[in-house]
Design a protein around this motif. Sequence first.
Motif, PDB file in Angstrom:
ATOM      1  N   GLY A  39       0.795  -1.224   0.000  1.00 29.06           N
ATOM      2  CA  GLY A  39       0.000   0.000   0.000  1.00 29.06           C
ATOM      3  C   GLY A  39       0.823   1.266   0.000  1.00 29.06           C
ATOM      4  N   ASP A  40       1.975   1.272   0.657  1.00 31.41           N
ATOM      5  CA  ASP A  40       2.795   2.477   0.681  1.00 31.41           C
ATOM      6  C   ASP A  40       3.929   2.350  -0.328  1.00 31.41           C
ATOM      7  OD1 ASP A  40       5.196   1.260   1.941  1.00 31.41           O
ATOM      8  OD2 ASP A  40       3.840   1.015   3.648  1.00 31.41           O
ATOM      9  N   GLN A  41       4.694   3.402  -0.461  1.00 26.53           N
ATOM     10  CA  GLN A  41       5.762   3.435  -1.463  1.00 26.53           C
ATOM     11  C   GLN A  41       7.136   3.117  -0.876  1.00 26.53           C
ATOM     12  OE1 GLN A  41       5.032   3.864  -4.752  1.00 26.53           O
ATOM     13  NE2 GLN A  41       2.940   3.722  -3.935  1.00 26.53           N
ATOM     14  N   ARG A  42       7.202   2.734   0.389  1.00 23.01           N
ATOM     15  CA  ARG A  42       8.495   2.449   0.985  1.00 23.01           C
ATOM     16  C   ARG A  42       9.051   1.133   0.426  1.00 23.01           C
ATOM     17  NH1 ARG A  42       7.838   2.518   7.304  1.00 23.01           N
ATOM     18  NH2 ARG A  42       5.922   1.378   6.734  1.00 23.01           N
ATOM     19  N   PRO A  43      10.343   1.098   0.098  1.00 24.65           N
ATOM     20  CA  PRO A  43      10.915  -0.142  -0.438  1.00 24.65           C
ATOM     21  C   PRO A  43      10.895  -1.258   0.600  1.00 24.65           C
ATOM     22  CG  PRO A  43      12.642   1.446   0.048  1.00 24.65           C
ATOM     23  CD  PRO A  43      11.343   2.173   0.198  1.00 24.65           C
ATOM     24  N   ARG A  44      10.760  -2.462   0.128  1.00 23.87           N
ATOM     25  CA  ARG A  44      10.778  -3.645   0.988  1.00 23.87           C
ATOM     26  C   ARG A  44      12.024  -4.473   0.704  1.00 23.87           C
ATOM     27  NH1 ARG A  44       6.718  -0.933   2.348  1.00 23.87           N
ATOM     28  NH2 ARG A  44       4.990  -1.849   3.542  1.00 23.87           N
ATOM     29  N   TYR A  45      12.507  -5.139   1.749  1.00 26.35           N
ATOM     30  CA  TYR A  45      13.671  -6.004   1.664  1.00 26.35           C
ATOM     31  C   TYR A  45      13.284  -7.395   2.165  1.00 26.35           C
ATOM     32  CZ  TYR A  45      16.146  -1.525   1.442  1.00 26.35           C
ATOM     33  OH  TYR A  45      16.575  -0.262   1.087  1.00 26.35           O
ATOM     34  N   VAL A  46      13.946  -8.406   1.661  1.00 29.01           N
ATOM     35  CA  VAL A  46      13.716  -9.750   2.178  1.00 29.01           C
ATOM     36  C   VAL A  46      14.308  -9.832   3.572  1.00 29.01           C
ATOM     37  CG1 VAL A  46      14.213 -12.209   1.905  1.00 29.01           C
ATOM     38  CG2 VAL A  46      13.694 -10.815  -0.109  1.00 29.01           C
ATOM     39  N   LEU A  47      13.473 -10.219   4.549  1.00 30.86           N
ATOM     40  CA  LEU A  47      13.916 -10.344   5.933  1.00 30.86           C
ATOM     41  C   LEU A  47      14.181 -11.783   6.336  1.00 30.86           C
ATOM     42  CD1 LEU A  47      11.440  -7.898   7.736  1.00 30.86           C
ATOM     43  CD2 LEU A  47      13.664  -7.385   6.724  1.00 30.86           C
ATOM     44  N   THR A  62      10.369  -3.282   5.773  1.00 27.71           N
ATOM     45  CA  THR A  62      11.008  -2.002   5.476  1.00 27.71           C
ATOM     46  C   THR A  62      12.441  -1.976   5.990  1.00 27.71           C
ATOM     47  OG1 THR A  62       9.980  -1.157   7.482  1.00 27.71           O
ATOM     48  CG2 THR A  62       8.858  -0.692   5.395  1.00 27.71           C
ATOM     49  N   ALA A  63      13.172  -0.940   5.587  1.00 28.68           N
ATOM     50  CA  ALA A  63      14.601  -0.853   5.888  1.00 28.68           C
ATOM     51  C   ALA A  63      14.885  -0.904   7.380  1.00 28.68           C
ATOM     52  CB  ALA A  63      15.173   0.424   5.281  1.00 28.68           C
ATOM     53  N   ASP A  64      13.995  -0.313   8.188  1.00 29.68           N
ATOM     54  CA  ASP A  64      14.245  -0.282   9.624  1.00 29.68           C
ATOM     55  C   ASP A  64      14.184  -1.665  10.249  1.00 29.68           C
ATOM     56  OD1 ASP A  64      11.441   0.089   8.859  1.00 29.68           O
ATOM     57  OD2 ASP A  64      11.041   0.047  11.012  1.00 29.68           O
ATOM     58  N   LEU A  65      13.566  -2.616   9.555  1.00 31.26           N
ATOM     59  CA  LEU A  65      13.483  -3.988  10.055  1.00 31.26           C
ATOM     60  C   LEU A  65      14.569  -4.880   9.478  1.00 31.26           C
ATOM     61  CD1 LEU A  65       9.621  -4.570   9.779  1.00 31.26           C
ATOM     62  CD2 LEU A  65      10.940  -3.922  11.814  1.00 31.26           C
ATOM     63  N   ALA A  66      15.302  -4.367   8.487  1.00 30.64           N
ATOM     64  CA  ALA A  66      16.263  -5.202   7.765  1.00 30.64           C
ATOM     65  C   ALA A  66      17.625  -5.271   8.434  1.00 30.64           C
ATOM     66  CB  ALA A  66      16.426  -4.691   6.334  1.00 30.64           C
ATOM     67  N   ALA A  67      17.917  -4.337   9.341  1.00 33.78           N
ATOM     68  CA  ALA A  67      19.238  -4.302   9.968  1.00 33.78           C
ATOM     69  C   ALA A  67      19.295  -5.240  11.169  1.00 33.78           C
ATOM     70  CB  ALA A  67      19.581  -2.884  10.390  1.00 33.78           C
ATOM     71  N   VAL A  68      20.435  -5.874  11.368  1.00 37.85           N
ATOM     72  CA  VAL A  68      20.611  -6.793  12.495  1.00 37.85           C
ATOM     73  C   VAL A  68      21.860  -6.380  13.272  1.00 37.85           C
ATOM     74  CG1 VAL A  68      19.462  -8.693  11.324  1.00 37.85           C
ATOM     75  CG2 VAL A  68      21.940  -8.451  11.109  1.00 37.85           C
ATOM     76  N   PRO A  69      21.849  -6.603  14.590  1.00 36.09           N
ATOM     77  CA  PRO A  69      22.988  -6.196  15.421  1.00 36.09           C
ATOM     78  C   PRO A  69      24.115  -7.212  15.477  1.00 36.09           C
ATOM     79  CG  PRO A  69      21.242  -7.022  16.819  1.00 36.09           C
ATOM     80  CD  PRO A  69      20.692  -7.030  15.416  1.00 36.09           C
ATOM     81  N   GLY A  70      23.875  -8.416  14.993  1.00 35.41           N
ATOM     82  CA  GLY A  70      24.914  -9.429  15.046  1.00 35.41           C
ATOM     83  C   GLY A  70      24.412 -10.741  14.496  1.00 35.41           C
ATOM     84  N   VAL A  71      25.290 -11.745  14.491  1.00 34.20           N
ATOM     85  CA  VAL A  71      24.926 -13.054  13.956  1.00 34.20           C
ATOM     86  C   VAL A  71      25.506 -14.161  14.829  1.00 34.20           C
ATOM     87  CG1 VAL A  71      24.730 -12.323  11.549  1.00 34.20           C
ATOM     88  CG2 VAL A  71      26.963 -13.067  12.434  1.00 34.20           C
TER      89      VAL A  71
END
Length: 365
Positions: free
Chosen positions: A246-254, A267-276
């Motif tokens: 519905g919105d225009q924000r890009p999506r990334y595979v999570l 969205t980008a804010d959910l795509a970042a991780v602090p470690g592995v």
Amino acid sequence: MRLLAAMSGGVDSAVAAALAVDAGHDVTGVHLALSPDRQTLRSGARGCCSVEDAHDARRVADELGIPFYVWDLADRFREDVVDDFVAEYAAGRTPNPCLRCNEKIKFSAVLDRALGLGFDAVVTGHHARLEGGELRRSVDAGKDQSYVLGVLTGEQLAGAMFPLGSMTKDRVREIAAERGFAVAAKPDSHDICFIPDGDTRGFLNRRLGSLPGPVVDAATGEQVGEHGGTYGFTVGQRRGLGIAVGDQRPRYVLAIEPVSRTVTVGTADLAAVPGVRTGPPSWTGPVPPLPFTAEVQVRAHAAPVACRVSAGDDGGLLIEFAEEQRGVAPGQSAVLYEPDAVRGDRVLGQSAVRTACATEEPLSR
């Protein structure tokens, strides 16, 4: 020294062999036949290991006046690299076939055979340095291949020589031109050598078939698209998702779940991780005592980031990033380097990513 020069038919391996001859070593050239259908593996600058490449390698060997052989390793390459690549994608992971080829073919099958035949080491055209037995980055940052060599052990590095690590790619081509090598201006191979058309999704579809499933938005839980197989995606991917939101924000595979065939995007804010968390590591030298600080590179062309490395689960590692990272996919190799404050170019070892740390998990500093 008695050296075996692995000659792909490209300019890098040609110059590496020439430099080994110039240094006074007893050099023999070998070209690796890695495909049962080598006629189809070169298309412009893509692919390698074709009959054309074998002929190019032989011409250079003739000009250097060294013996030259072709070793057929197609079956071993298929089992250890191609089949592994397909299986990893089918399991929802993102492998690096160049790293696997170095580990299983060039510095296992080839090196083992070379040592068995009485050679002292294998010479390759990789852009990396060996100093005092330590693996370091190439002086040409744009061509550095230390990442895909990070899986090698100290024993394997003891049987390797990388003559090009102290020079730029431009200088390599100059040397080839000065010697009159026909490969001096030959384009570098790109992408995955056994997928010469660059269509990874199509390659996997031909082997795994159509396995349709939903693409789900993480924020709403709603289905926003369909796919033909989870193997067509990698964590961090943005393009080619085939979704409508519905919105225009890009999506990334999570996340990728091959059992339910679900691809989760966000969205980008959910795509970042602090470690592995990773699997058991391999080290290029003595095992460093845990915990320690380092720099980590999680993709072949990613920028290194400062990190803290400590013991994880089941013999693996916990790698905590100083800054959250995007596009960190299970199956990728996390290659560890000395901290930049020390020198920043020595490879310590590597470990395959299993999972990202939970975002709510506090990071120790």
